[in-house]
Design an enzyme around this catalytic site. Structure first.
Site, short mmCIF file in Angstrom:
data_model
loop_
_atom_site.label_atom_id
_atom_site.label_comp_id
_atom_site.label_asym_id
_atom_site.label_seq_id
_atom_site.Cartn_x
_atom_site.Cartn_y
_atom_site.Cartn_z
N ASP A 16 0.82 -1.20 0.00
CA ASP A 16 0.00 0.00 0.00
C ASP A 16 0.86 1.26 0.00
O ASP A 16 1.91 1.29 0.64
CB ASP A 16 -0.91 -0.01 1.24
CG ASP A 16 -2.02 1.01 1.16
OD1 ASP A 16 -2.37 1.44 0.04
OD2 ASP A 16 -2.55 1.38 2.22
N GLY A 17 0.38 2.29 -0.69
CA GLY A 17 1.02 3.60 -0.60
C GLY A 17 1.75 4.07 -1.83
O GLY A 17 2.42 5.12 -1.78
N HIS A 33 3.86 3.48 -8.78
CA HIS A 33 3.72 2.05 -9.08
C HIS A 33 5.04 1.50 -9.65
O HIS A 33 5.42 0.37 -9.34
CB HIS A 33 2.58 1.84 -10.08
CG HIS A 33 1.23 2.23 -9.53
ND1 HIS A 33 0.75 1.73 -8.33
CD2 HIS A 33 0.29 3.07 -9.99
CE1 HIS A 33 -0.45 2.25 -8.10
NE2 HIS A 33 -0.74 3.07 -9.09
N LEU A 127 11.22 -20.75 -4.45
CA LEU A 127 10.25 -19.80 -3.90
C LEU A 127 9.07 -19.72 -4.85
O LEU A 127 9.25 -19.67 -6.07
CB LEU A 127 10.89 -18.41 -3.74
CG LEU A 127 9.93 -17.25 -3.42
CD1 LEU A 127 9.36 -17.40 -2.01
CD2 LEU A 127 10.65 -15.91 -3.57
N SER A 192 -8.29 -5.07 4.17
CA SER A 192 -8.71 -4.70 2.82
C SER A 192 -9.14 -5.88 1.94
O SER A 192 -8.71 -5.99 0.78
CB SER A 192 -7.59 -3.92 2.12
OG SER A 192 -7.35 -2.70 2.81
#
Length: 236
Positions: A16-17, A33, A127, A192
């Site tokens: 977020d942010g 972004h 991963l 959220s």
């Protein structure tokens, strides 16, 4: 039951942010972004070093479709560039890519690049990077419930067959362990509509900094905080 401190097998992050990071600098939201994409790279590097098995990133929510069309177009273009540029890097690092959400809502070009990257990295094992795209947890839970109701109506299962494990098998995350650690940036104290079922017992760590400022050292700090906690799972 209480478990000893350990490294989480699965980390989920609400990134977020980005927009506020850009606004503070007088930049367009798309630059936030773009800067956030670098934080993704750093977190993947940290997870590799720590031996984390799964990293799930809340990349684009179902509610994000309500953003201005120009911003959505920019986000999809950024995702396409990320998939193009990082596919080779994921192969070198033995990172497998997966995605969850209403992927059929993605633009055809974006979906094609996503499918290609998923297919290319499918044999990697160090991963697993899971991108939540066009994702909403309430929708996910509703669809899981609907599928069970349909099977019951068709006589395939009875109400007594419905267990937590069966329900979880109908979620987008079937086959993926629940997150042990949930990280959120930007200081917001909410989840959220993200992995509502799956984060039932996740440890939560909140950072005030915006996502583009979240770096490898921050993820390692969050894991260190996780290791200091004692997970009781409702016990004493």
């Amino acid at each position: 039951m209480e478990t000893a401190p350990h490294t989480p097998a699965h980390i989920a992050i609400i990134m977020d942010g980005n927009g506020r990071w850009a606004k503070e600098r007088g930049l367009p939201r798309r630059d936030g972004h773009r800067a956030g994409a670098e934080s993704v790279r750093e977190c993947v590097e940290a997870c590799k070093q720590l031996g984390i098995q799964y990293l799930t990133l809340y990349a684009f929510s179902s509610e994000n479709w309500n953003r201005p069309p120009a911003e959505i177009t920019a986000l999809m273009a950024l995702l396409e560039r990320f998939l193009e540029q990082k596919a080779e890097e994921m192969m070198k690092q033995d990172v497998r890519l997966q995605a969850i959400g209403h992927l059929d809502r993605l633009p055809p070009k974006t979906r094609a690049k996503l499918d290609a990257a998923i297919s290319r990295t499918s044999r990697n094992r160090s991963l697993t990077l899971v991108l939540a795209l066009s994702y909403g947890s309430r929708e996910e839970i509703t669809e899981a419930a609907r599928s069970l109701v349909e099977d019951a109506a068709a006589g395939k299962i009875s109400p007594a067959d419905v267990t937590q494990d069966l329900f979880a098998s109908r979620l987008y995350t079937a086959g993926i362990p629940d997150p042990d650690l949930l990280i959120r940036t930007s200081g917001e104290l909410r989840v959220s509509n993200f992995l509502l079922w799956q984060i039932s017992y996740a440890e939560i760590v909140i950072y005030r900094k915006f996502w583009p400022d979240f770096k490898q050292a921050d993820l390692m700090d969050a894991v260190a905080e996780f290791s200091r906690r004692h997970r009781r799972f409702g016990g004493l």
